[in-house]
Write a protein that holds these residues in place. Structure first.
Motif, PDB file in Angstrom:
ATOM      1  N   LEU A   1      -3.092  -2.775   3.912  1.00 49.44           N
ATOM      2  CA  LEU A   1      -2.593  -1.792   2.959  1.00 49.44           C
ATOM      3  C   LEU A   1      -1.521  -2.397   2.054  1.00 49.44           C
ATOM      4  O   LEU A   1      -1.497  -2.137   0.850  1.00 49.44           O
ATOM      5  CB  LEU A   1      -2.028  -0.576   3.699  1.00 49.44           C
ATOM      6  CG  LEU A   1      -3.041   0.313   4.418  1.00 49.44           C
ATOM      7  CD1 LEU A   1      -2.330   1.401   5.211  1.00 49.44           C
ATOM      8  CD2 LEU A   1      -4.020   0.937   3.430  1.00 49.44           C
TER       9      LEU A   1
ATOM     10  N   ALA B   1      -3.632   6.209  -3.194  1.00 50.92           N
ATOM     11  CA  ALA B   1      -3.235   6.174  -1.786  1.00 50.92           C
ATOM     12  C   ALA B   1      -3.097   7.586  -1.224  1.00 50.92           C
ATOM     13  O   ALA B   1      -3.478   7.856  -0.086  1.00 50.92           O
ATOM     14  CB  ALA B   1      -1.924   5.407  -1.631  1.00 50.92           C
TER      15      ALA B   1
ATOM     16  N   LEU C   1       0.870   6.845   8.294  1.00 51.52           N
ATOM     17  CA  LEU C   1       0.441   6.692   6.899  1.00 51.52           C
ATOM     18  C   LEU C   1       1.178   7.657   5.984  1.00 51.52           C
ATOM     19  O   LEU C   1       1.573   7.289   4.870  1.00 51.52           O
ATOM     20  CB  LEU C   1      -1.068   6.911   6.799  1.00 51.52           C
ATOM     21  CG  LEU C   1      -1.955   5.858   7.460  1.00 51.52           C
ATOM     22  CD1 LEU C   1      -3.425   6.248   7.347  1.00 51.52           C
ATOM     23  CD2 LEU C   1      -1.733   4.489   6.831  1.00 51.52           C
TER      24      LEU C   1
ATOM     25  N   HIS D   1     -11.909   2.728  -3.715  1.00 54.06           N
ATOM     26  CA  HIS D   1     -11.016   2.950  -2.578  1.00 54.06           C
ATOM     27  C   HIS D   1     -11.387   4.218  -1.831  1.00 54.06           C
ATOM     28  O   HIS D   1     -11.368   4.259  -0.599  1.00 54.06           O
ATOM     29  CB  HIS D   1      -9.570   3.028  -3.066  1.00 54.06           C
ATOM     30  CG  HIS D   1      -9.081   1.761  -3.693  1.00 54.06           C
ATOM     31  ND1 HIS D   1      -8.753   1.673  -5.029  1.00 54.06           N
ATOM     32  CD2 HIS D   1      -8.899   0.523  -3.175  1.00 54.06           C
ATOM     33  CE1 HIS D   1      -8.362   0.448  -5.302  1.00 54.06           C
ATOM     34  NE2 HIS D   1      -8.443  -0.272  -4.196  1.00 54.06           N
TER      35      HIS D   1
END
Length: 286
Positions: A84, A256, A236, A105
């Motif tokens: 990441l 993201a 995360l 992604h």
């Protein structure tokens, strides 16, 4: 083979990542996925050794399973964080916005979720095979508790707060995005705390453990695997919150956030299946 810089000069397009891979010297490649894969394989090996050692310590020492499992979990997290960081964090400000918002992604996260479905399917297959025989196979513990209801509300609610946070980010309201992301993170942490408390009640007070008949491995295997996913999601989201405080997200710069939200909604959906099948199904099917 040309490097990413060469492809930029020749075609005017942004090439593959290069210059900051690990180990250095291997341009246009990354070893982080392999590190994560070795960690995941070691983690599952440790889980298997733990089950064997718990049921028959003459074959495998009891300490070996947790030791291998912990090492695999650490290696998996290192691989994930390295990957990441390499893909999103380090080059974030230098990369073109269209590349950051690429559907590639999101497709990668979708493919990961599909492989994870197969992982959970293996555990559910074991449980459903148990249901083909006389049920219950032994006395069931107290599964339908207030903790279960609270955890379910927390996890379902966290999906809504995550979506609301993303909506605020898309609308340019960065302050409320951070606030609602913080609420989502708090819900996730509370869920983990609730599951730890539930395990304490079952293991310490009721004596229901991994070696309790046929249902014990199914229950702890599925809920433990899901709990591991929740912990990963919480980590995360913590990273998202830190990056958000650094100002790295905005309208159109939210890849993201989108991918983590996909993962979190998947974790939420799996929990609902666990509640219906493993908790309600076990009790009301008895």
């Amino acid at each position: 083979m040309g490097t990413a810089t060469d492809s930029e000069d020749e075609e005017g397009e942004l090439g593959p990542p290069t210059g900051w891979d690990f180990p250095r010297g291997l341009d246009e490649s990354s070893w982080w996925p392999f590190v994560g894969a070795v960690g995941a394989a070691t983690l599952y090996l440790g889980a298997g050794l733990f089950i064997i050692g718990w049921t028959d310590y003459s074959l495998v020492p009891k300490f070996l399973g947790p030791l291998v499992f912990g090492g695999g979990a650490f290696l998996l997290l290192v691989g994930i964080f390295g990957w990441l960081h390499q893909a999103f964090v380090e080059p974030y400000w230098e990369r073109d916005e269209s590349v950051l918002d690429s559907g590639v992604h999101r497709l990668g996260m979708l493919l990961f979720v599909l492989t994870d479905v197969a992982t959970f399917a293996a555990g559910f297959t074991y449980y459903y095979f148990l249901r083909l025989s006389a049920w219950p196979p032994e006395e069931l513990p107290h599964l339908l508790t207030p903790v279960l209801a609270i955890n379910t509300v927390l996890l379902v609610g966290s999906s809504f707060t995550f979506e609301y946070a993303h909506k605020k980010l898309s609308g340019g309201d960065h302050r409320r995005f951070l606030a609602w992301l913080g609420v989502t993170l708090a819900f996730g942490l509370a869920f983990v705390g609730g599951q730890v408390y539930e395990y304490y009640e079952l293991i310490i007070k009721e004596g229901f453990t991994l070696s309790s008949g046929l249902f014990g491995p199914a229950f702890f295997g599925l809920t433990g695997l899901h709990g591991l996913h929740v912990v990963t999601g919480v980590v995360l989201m913590g990273i998202l919150l830190v990056r958000g405080l650094m100002g790295q997200f905005g309208a159109g710069r939210d890849t993201a956030v989108r991918t983590v939200s996909m993962y979190w909604h998947f974790v939420d959906a799996v929990w609902l299946v666990i509640v219906v099948s493993l908790y309600l199904g076990a009790v009301y099917g008895a």
